[in-house]
Scaffold this active site. Structure first.
Site, short mmCIF file in Angstrom:
data_model
loop_
_atom_site.label_atom_id
_atom_site.label_comp_id
_atom_site.label_asym_id
_atom_site.label_seq_id
_atom_site.Cartn_x
_atom_site.Cartn_y
_atom_site.Cartn_z
N HIS A 474 0.82 -1.38 -0.07
CA HIS A 474 -0.44 -0.19 -0.37
C HIS A 474 0.98 1.51 -0.01
CE1 HIS A 474 -3.36 -2.71 1.98
NE2 HIS A 474 -3.55 -2.86 0.76
N ALA A 475 1.83 1.62 -0.92
CA ALA A 475 2.72 2.60 -0.42
C ALA A 475 2.16 3.59 -1.02
CB ALA A 475 3.46 2.23 -2.11
#
Ligand SMILES: Cc1cc2nc3c(=O)[nH]c(=O)nc-3n(C[C@H](O)[C@H](O)[C@H](O)COP(=O)(O)OP(=O)(O)OC[C@H]3O[C@@H](n4cnc5c(N)ncnc54)[C@H](O)[C@@H]3O)c2cc1C
Length: 541
Positions: A474-475
């Site tokens: 989930h950068a």
């Protein structure tokens, strides 16, 4: 040189939304440029293909993060979609908006117009929700959100019952009135086929005359005249090309690609750019800083009852599942392996859930190699549960290391670096074990295989997390939205501070990572951004 009103870089979760919305009126011409190729592969369409695209360079940038002290110095594989649909074409399809408080936090940080009541209409606009239109859901929008029920593995009911015993109530809709509790994940799957952003938004409008979609075209930099973005330079078919934008260039290249492109174009920390021989267009030291991600660890259980392992593991099971998929578009191949989960407050006094828990009715040994691990589950019944903190406080960075646009940037995850994140590791482990000890699950568990009963103290739990944990992919937050150009990259209209004619619209603009998975929030951001962009176009005439 070809001219367009808007040039969008990256046909991922955000880029496809923008391409559709900016051409809806028929008034604007749009070039959508994507480094990856077509998404016409069963590995993308069939939901379980996720296990195969995870390490397939035909669809995946295959980033390698820097050694992470938070993970005992390990270097991690960071998958990101490099294909039409971007990461929405290779992700695990869980559709979760996060918590209303996430967006109120964004607003309170100086981003007017991004509070929960402001963004809810955009979540509804993007949805064609299985539960129908309501106060919380939209119907008839581009993205089908499937709400699984009877088709999930029966062990999911045992997990939800165990949560209830552990004091975690059931919720029937994580994206509705009760985001807290235990339940089943809603997913981006339409009639057994992955609903990527490309499939939902782009496919129905590909023939529009004002929309040009260029695949396998790698953008090298944004061109500027002074501080005004005028177009892009890209490589396509082995040659260098330029395209110019009459109104705006919009970076939708994702949390790794967008800061990379800004720096390559001369927007970044002046010292860093000068050291790499890149002329400075605008000093913007916040570019690439503030990286956030969710990081988790899985606890593995040997089961006394059958799990998905028996359906996905043996050849006979695979053939049966494949036939079922071919005939009816359902069964294990048509689903996300993330089937149930929970959002939990792990201690008294918290205003909102701080833990995100996954329950997967399958287990795959970590030494089978990550590329095909789901297709080679353990040869015995097993399942796993994992947890991550919803709102990490650790932050890393993404920066270029050379002026070469084809060189991977340096990703410093800096995981589990704060006392708050460490405390949530302790509490996550305790919470998982509390759920596992509840009779509904305890009666089907033969053993906790990993980390195993010898790992009990907080120190051991943390050591295990650092040894085995990893990214949930989930950068975000590397071109964060906010009012101060010294600490933020874009303003609340997603315009890059210090230059004109340039916006960023993707996961990188999140001021803080949302409390759940990031694909739905990214599409929401792009829906809202399209309104902001069109409003500004009307104002400019
Ligand atoms: C393996 C995996 C599993 C995940 N699981 C889930 C999940 O179950 N649920 C969920 O909600 N989220 C999940 N996520 C996260 C979610 O998919 C992402 O947060 C979201 O897709 C990011 O959208 P984006 O538009 O910011 O970037 P992306 O969708 O990554 O799009 C960026 C696009 O820009 C292109 N690009 C980049 N650089 C250039 C360049 N220089 N020139 C041209 N094109 C370029 C890329 O190829 C890509 O297509 C997962 C992610 C991964 C990788």
């Amino acid at each position: 040189m070809k001219q367009y009103d808007y040039i969008i870089v990256g046909a991922g979760s955000a880029g496809c939304v923008l391409a559709r919305r900016l051409t809806d009126s028929g008034q604007h011409s749009v070039l959508l440029i994507e480094a990856g190729g077509s998404d016409a592969s069963p590995r993308i369409g069939v939901p379980v293909g996720y296990a195969l695209t995870f390490r397939d360079p035909r669809f995946n940038w295959m980033y390698q993060a820097e050694a992470d002290p938070g993970f005992a110095g390990r270097t991690a594989h960071w998958p990101r979609g490099k294909v039409l649909g971007g990461s929405s074409a290779i992700n695990a399809m869980v559709f979760a908006r996060g918590q209303p408080g996430d967006y109120d936090d964004w607003c309170a940080a100086g981003n007017g117009g991004w509070g929960w009541q402001d963004v809810l209409p955009y979540f509804k606009r993007l949805e064609d929700h299985a539960l129908g239109a309501s106060e919380f859901h939209g119907s008839g929008g581009p993205v089908h959100v499937h709400a699984p029920s009877s088709e999930v593995h029966p062990l999911c009911s045992a997990f939800i019952a165990a949560c209830a015993e552990a004091g975690i109530p059931r919720t029937d809709d994580f994206n509705g009135a009760q985001p807290e509790g235990a339940g089943l994940w809603q997913v981006n799957i339409r009639k057994g086929v992955r609903e990527s952003s490309a499939r939902a938004y782009l496919r129905p409008v590909r023939a529009r005359s004002q929309l040009s979609v260029l695949l396998r075209a790698h953008v090298l930099k944004v061109n500027f005249s002074g501080t005004r973005a005028t177009g892009v330079q890209y490589r396509h078919g082995g040659e260098l090309h330029q395209a110019s934008a009459r109104r705006e260039v919009i970076l939708a290249a994702g949390a790794i690609g967008s800061p990379q492109l800004l720096e390559l174009s001369g927007v970044g920390d002046p010292q860093r750019l000068t050291d790499l021989g890149i002329p400075v267009v605008a000093a913007a030291s916040a570019v690439g800083e503030g990286l956030q991600d969710h990081v988790c660890v899985s606890y593995f259980y040997r089961s006394k009852v059958p799990t998905l392992n028996e359906e996905l593991g043996p050849l006979s099971g695979k053939i049966k599942a494949a036939l079922r998929y071919a005939l009816r578009r359902d069964g294990p191949l048509a689903m996300s392996v993330n089937q149930a989960g929970a959002f939990v407050r792990s201690r008294a006094g918290l205003a909102r859930p701080n833990l995100h828990i996954y329950f997967n009715p399958a287990s795959y040994s970590t030494d089978t190699g990550e590329s095909h691990r789901l297709m080679s589950p353990d040869p015995f019944p097993g399942f796993l549960m994992s947890f991550n903190t919803c709102r990490p406080t650790s932050r890393g960075s993404v920066h270029i290391r050379s002026a070469d646009a084809f060189a991977q940037p340096a990703i410093q995850p800096n995981s589990i670096a704060t006392p708050e994140d460490i405390a949530d590791v302790y509490e996550g482990a305790r919470t998982l074990r509390r759920i596992a000890a509840a009779s509904a699950l305890a009666q089907v568990i033969a053993a906790e295989r990993l980390p195993g009963p010898a790992v009990t103290s907080d120190e051991q739990v943390l050591e295990d997390f650092r040894a085995r944990g990893g990214s949930v992919y989930h950068a975000s937050c590397t071109c964060a939205m906010g009012p101060d150009p010294r600490t933020h990259v874009v303003d609340a209209r997603l315009r890059v501070h210090g230059v004109t004619g340039l916006r960023v619209v993707d996961a990188s603009v999140f001021p803080n990572v949302t409390s759940a998975n990031t694909n739905a929030p990214v599409m929401m951001v792009a829906e809202k951004a399209s309104d902001l962009i069109l409003e500004d176009a009307r104002a400019a005439g």
